[in-house]
Design a protein around this motif. Structure first.
Motif, short mmCIF file in Angstrom:
data_model
loop_
_atom_site.label_atom_id
_atom_site.label_comp_id
_atom_site.label_asym_id
_atom_site.label_seq_id
_atom_site.Cartn_x
_atom_site.Cartn_y
_atom_site.Cartn_z
N GLU A 100 -3.63 5.29 -2.61
CA GLU A 100 -4.99 4.84 -2.92
C GLU A 100 -5.01 3.88 -4.11
N THR A 101 -4.19 4.15 -5.10
CA THR A 101 -4.15 3.26 -6.27
C THR A 101 -3.73 1.85 -5.87
N LEU A 102 -2.72 1.75 -5.01
CA LEU A 102 -2.28 0.43 -4.57
C LEU A 102 -3.32 -0.23 -3.67
N PHE A 103 -4.01 0.57 -2.86
CA PHE A 103 -5.05 -0.05 -2.04
C PHE A 103 -6.22 -0.51 -2.90
N ASP A 104 -6.52 0.20 -3.97
CA ASP A 104 -7.55 -0.27 -4.90
C ASP A 104 -7.16 -1.64 -5.46
N THR A 151 0.81 -1.23 0.00
CA THR A 151 0.00 0.00 0.00
C THR A 151 0.84 1.27 0.00
N ARG A 152 2.16 1.14 -0.19
CA ARG A 152 3.05 2.30 -0.30
C ARG A 152 3.86 2.16 -1.58
N PHE A 165 -6.70 0.28 9.19
CA PHE A 165 -5.30 0.14 9.57
C PHE A 165 -4.38 0.82 8.57
N PHE A 166 -4.51 0.50 7.28
CA PHE A 166 -3.55 0.96 6.28
C PHE A 166 -3.62 2.46 6.02
N GLN A 167 -4.82 3.02 6.02
CA GLN A 167 -4.96 4.44 5.69
C GLN A 167 -5.10 5.32 6.93
N GLY A 218 9.10 8.63 -5.55
CA GLY A 218 9.02 9.85 -4.76
C GLY A 218 8.41 9.77 -3.38
N ASP A 219 7.53 8.81 -3.13
CA ASP A 219 6.88 8.74 -1.82
C ASP A 219 6.74 7.27 -1.44
N ASN A 220 7.56 6.85 -0.50
CA ASN A 220 7.56 5.44 -0.08
C ASN A 220 6.89 5.23 1.27
N TYR A 221 6.20 6.24 1.79
CA TYR A 221 5.67 6.13 3.15
C TYR A 221 4.18 6.47 3.28
N SER A 222 3.62 7.22 2.35
CA SER A 222 2.22 7.62 2.46
C SER A 222 1.30 6.53 1.90
N PHE A 223 0.11 6.46 2.46
CA PHE A 223 -0.91 5.56 1.93
C PHE A 223 -1.16 5.89 0.47
#
Length: 376
Positions: free
Chosen positions: A186-190, A172-173, A266-268, A179-184
């Motif tokens: 949304e595309t990956l959670f989809d 989910t990251r 949990f993830f978001q 550029g961003d390896n730590y924020s939730f």
């Protein structure tokens, strides 16, 4: 002499004369300057990690003493949904800055993580991402709240730091290359939801874990020219696939199925569902190791790195699942040693203490402890 160098010299001189500033950096100072400064640092004692829980039964953990609270200005969260959630519920300091002992205690109390696993992963993170002198670790990005940095090449960048503990192909990251390896994400959670619908009947289960882990590896190979899948990330990627099944599923349930509402919490949102119970058994090395084997089996792949997009090259020097002891020795002799090539004084003492704590769960494993700086 440039203005920058002049200012650096003034800062270094003031540090020696007046005592090192609370949130200064030791990066770039000469050996003579370091010899003068390191003895003045106020080291924080690294106490031994907490022992195992005496009660490892399922237990209400989203309770009145640990309610979810929104972030305050300055609170830090990072790439690990589990630690983020523990901080947002007050099992960890809500600031996101903690000692390794606090982290070991929180993952045991909040999730019922076994002491062996808790100590090993916590001190692995501490050794590469934490401030060993002040005994503090950020569960997210680099911050002055962990105190003055040891000399470079040490990073003390918190868990957001790429390629020493955190790594590519997270569920989910995003990969650090983008550029961003730590924020939730949304595309990956989809995609997480899509795979849960396709392979798990709407829930994340072990079959979903198998297929989604393979998918994320293949996505990184095909899109990230700098994709790296070697130890320790090789291990933590598969462990990451197992963790939601054993830590995010209510401990009163035995089906190892994670619904999407709870998963998003949990993830978001770093939030446990109302009335959440931790696992009904202690989640030890053996439990996670068994889960890793099951996730790995349908789509085996050996450690390696991309040399350009789509060109995945195996790395025979990396530890794989056939030699756990090599994971330990590579981590100490290569990763830790590269960050701390010539430690002295309180930094050396802290390193040796933390290396001892890191090895302690392996005492009966058959692995041989290594001493990169000599036996203390």
């Amino acid at each position: 002499m440039t203005l920058f160098l002049k200012l650096s010299a003034i800062v270094a001189l003031a540090s020696v004369t007046l005592g090192f500033p609370q949130y200064g950096s030791l990066a770039g100072l000469s050996e003579r300057e370091l010899d003068a400064i390191l003895p003045t640092l106020q080291g924080r004692k690294a106490y031994p990690p907490p022992g195992p829980l005496t009660d490892t039964s399922a237990k209400l953990v989203n309770d009145k003493s640990h309610p979810w609270k929104p972030l305050r200005p300055g609170d830090i969260r990072g790439p690990c949904p589990g630690l983020n959630t523990l901080a947002s519920h007050g099992w960890l300091p809500r600031s996101g800055i903690a000692t390794p002992g606090q982290i070991v205690d929180a993952v045991q109390q909040g999730f019922n993580m076994g002491n062996d696993l808790a100590v090993f992963v916590t001190y692995a993170a501490m050794l590469v991402d934490g401030n060993l002198v002040t005994n503090l670790l950020s569960i997210g990005g680099k911050t002055p709240a962990t105190g003055p940095d040891p000399p470079k090449p040490a990073i003390v960048g918190g868990l957001n730091t790429h390629a020493v503990f955190e790594g590519d192909s997270s569920m989910t990251r995003g990969d650090a290359f983008f550029g961003d390896n730590y924020s939730f994400n949304e595309t990956l959670f989809d995609q997480f939801e899509d795979f849960s619908n396709r392979f798990g009947g709407g829930n994340y289960n072990i079959t979903v874990a198998q297929e989604l882990r393979w998918q994320r590896i293949q996505q990184s190979i095909s899109t990230n020219p700098e994709f790296s899948f070697v130890s320790p990330r090789y291990y933590t990627a598969y462990a990451e696939s197992v963790f939601p099944l054993v830590f995010f599923v209510d401990g009163r349930n035995f089906d190892l199925k994670l619904d999407m509402t709870t998963a998003r919490g949990f993830f978001q949102n770093s939030q446990m569902p109302a009335g959440f119970f931790r696992s009904n058994t202690s989640i030890t090395f053996d439990v996670i190791g068994g889960g890793i084997d099951v996730v790995f089996e349908p789509h085996p792949i050996q450690p390696g790195k991309n040399q350009g997009v789509g060109n995945y090259v195996l790395d025979p020097t990396s530890a794989d699942f056939s030699d756990f002891c090599l994971l330990y020795t590579n981590f100490v002799d290569q990763t830790v040693r590269s960050l701390y090539p010539s430690p002295k004084g309180v930094l050396l003492d802290a390193l040796n203490q933390n290396l001892d704590f890191f090895f302690s769960p392996l005492n009966s494993s058959g692995c041989i402890q290594v001493f990169p700086y000599g036996k203390p």
